[in-house]
Design a protein around this motif. Structure first.
Motif, PDB file in Angstrom:
ATOM      1  N   ALA A  39     -26.038   4.094   1.916  1.00  0.00           N
ATOM      2  CA  ALA A  39     -24.625   3.926   2.258  1.00  0.00           C
ATOM      3  C   ALA A  39     -23.797   3.549   1.036  1.00  0.00           C
ATOM      4  O   ALA A  39     -22.645   3.967   0.917  1.00  0.00           O
ATOM      5  CB  ALA A  39     -24.481   2.867   3.348  1.00  0.00           C
ATOM      6  N   ILE A  65     -17.774   2.396   6.375  1.00  0.00           N
ATOM      7  CA  ILE A  65     -19.086   1.765   6.222  1.00  0.00           C
ATOM      8  C   ILE A  65     -18.985   0.259   6.435  1.00  0.00           C
ATOM      9  O   ILE A  65     -19.838  -0.353   7.091  1.00  0.00           O
ATOM     10  CB  ILE A  65     -19.670   2.104   4.836  1.00  0.00           C
ATOM     11  CG1 ILE A  65     -20.058   3.589   4.790  1.00  0.00           C
ATOM     12  CG2 ILE A  65     -20.871   1.228   4.514  1.00  0.00           C
ATOM     13  CD1 ILE A  65     -20.421   4.088   3.420  1.00  0.00           C
ATOM     14  N   LEU A 301     -24.802   4.348  10.347  1.00  0.00           N
ATOM     15  CA  LEU A 301     -25.832   3.888   9.422  1.00  0.00           C
ATOM     16  C   LEU A 301     -27.129   3.575  10.153  1.00  0.00           C
ATOM     17  O   LEU A 301     -27.125   3.179  11.328  1.00  0.00           O
ATOM     18  CB  LEU A 301     -25.365   2.630   8.687  1.00  0.00           C
ATOM     19  CG  LEU A 301     -24.021   2.684   7.956  1.00  0.00           C
ATOM     20  CD1 LEU A 301     -23.720   1.323   7.337  1.00  0.00           C
ATOM     21  CD2 LEU A 301     -24.022   3.771   6.899  1.00  0.00           C
TER      22      LEU A 301
END
Length: 363
Positions: A39, A65, A301
């Motif tokens: 990420a 994110i 994620l």
């Protein structure tokens, strides 16, 4: 098709044909290249892959994110002042390129001289952000408007198209000449649309996130299509007044004027909205107002901090959707000049071409 077209896609327009009259060639899924990657590396990579407004892609991916890492109900605050200033500066650069470099040759006018561009504070490093913005405002007022920013913006807000027609015919600045030329090509080319707005509090963000997760079409195909652009700013002019191709192009100048103005309601670094929120288990959605309109990133994620899903929705995805506003307007367009005015108004972030007569006959 070039390798860049294969990565970002290309539009083929079919003027004068019932929808679908826009086809998209190429993968248009550069975001797939971040899948499985850490990420931490995704924002910079996306900013590199999407070369237009790369700064906004980097910012939006990073905030998506951050939201994905948050607890349930996480809604991020606005970007830090330095980030907001950077977004303001880069967006102003994009608008200036469209108005002085890209659009004039498309309608038979010369692009701005290198000397004019080099004199603009946007490309002159400055140590102090406030001084830099003040210098930009003075430059725009003198070189583009021929009057103070506040006076121009007040007249635009008060009388819109009528005042703009008079101003562009009266003044001889590069953007006045451009808008005067575009007026005859685009003022009668109607572009009905509804503005795309997102908010973490009114359900619009969650609804879009669900559509993206299900790979559902952006446009619902019912009624007036959605559109996004500088005329749809949360803090901008009433989007109902931007109802033709000419006013869409004019909104780029009004956007530049706001971005070059001192801080205050609807101006400066406050003119561009950014939002981000957690929308599911380790999933975040972020949006940023860019030169072309609303940019959206949805990123999920894994537990080990790798990207498992990534979807990027650009302004072009809304505006040049097969059921979108450009496709709706294109049905009544046949003249090449009108097609050009329509494209300049909606300003796609990828290459485009109009289909040949032979292609149209066999489509």
């Amino acid at each position: 098709m070039s390798s860049l077209d294969a990565l970002s896609g290309r539009l083929v327009l079919h003027p004068g044909r019932a929808r679908p009259n826009i086809e998209r060639q190429g993968l248009r899924r550069a975001e797939r290249l971040v899948l499985g990657r850490p990420a931490a590396s995704a924002p910079a990579l996306l900013g590199t892959l999407f070369t237009l407004c790369g700064h906004a892609h980097t910012l939006t991916a990073r905030r998506a994110i951050e939201a994905a890492r948050g607890a349930p109900g996480t809604v991020l605050p606005p970007p830090a002042p330095a980030e907001a200033r950077a977004l303001q500066w880069r967006t102003a650069q994009e608008q200036l390129r469209r108005l002085l470099v890209d659009a004039p040759p498309a309608v038979g006018l010369p692009a701005a001289t290198p000397a004019l561009l080099q004199s603009c504070p946007l490309w002159q490093p400055a140590l102090d952000a406030e001084l830099a913005t003040a210098a930009l405002g003075e430059w725009v007022a003198e070189e583009l408007l021929a009057q103070p920013l506040a006076a121009w913006l007040a007249a635009w807000e008060c009388d819109g198209a009528a005042w703009l027609a008079d101003w562009s015919a009266r003044e001889h600045t590069p953007v006045a000449r451009l808008l005067q030329r575009l007026r005859f090509q685009g003022v009668n080319l109607m572009t009905p649309h509804r503005p795309v707005h997102l908010d973490a509090a009114d359900g619009s963000m969650q609804a879009l996130c669900a559509r993206l997760a299900a790979e559902a079409p952006l446009q619902d195909g019912a009624g007036v299509p959605y559109a996004t652009g500088p005329w749809c700013r949360r803090h901008g002019r009433n989007p109902a007044h931007a109802d033709n191709a000419w006013m869409l192009s004019a909104s780029r100048l009004s956007d530049l004027v706001r971005l070059a103005s001192p801080d205050g309601p609807a101006t400066g670094a406050q003119a561009l909205a950014c939002g981000a929120a957690r929308t599911g288990e380790r999933t975040g959605l972020a949006w940023t107002e860019t030169a072309r309109g609303l940019l959206v990133h949805r990123i999920a994620l894994s537990d080990d901090e790798c990207v498992t899903a990534c979807r990027v929705v650009s302004p072009t995805d809304w505006n040049f959707d097969a059921r979108g506003p450009a496709a709706l307007a294109l049905q009544s367009v046949r003249e090449p000049a009108a097609v050009q005015a329509l494209v300049l108004g909606f300003d796609p972030c990828m290459a485009w071409r109009a289909a040949t007569q032979e292609e149209a006959l066999h489509a």
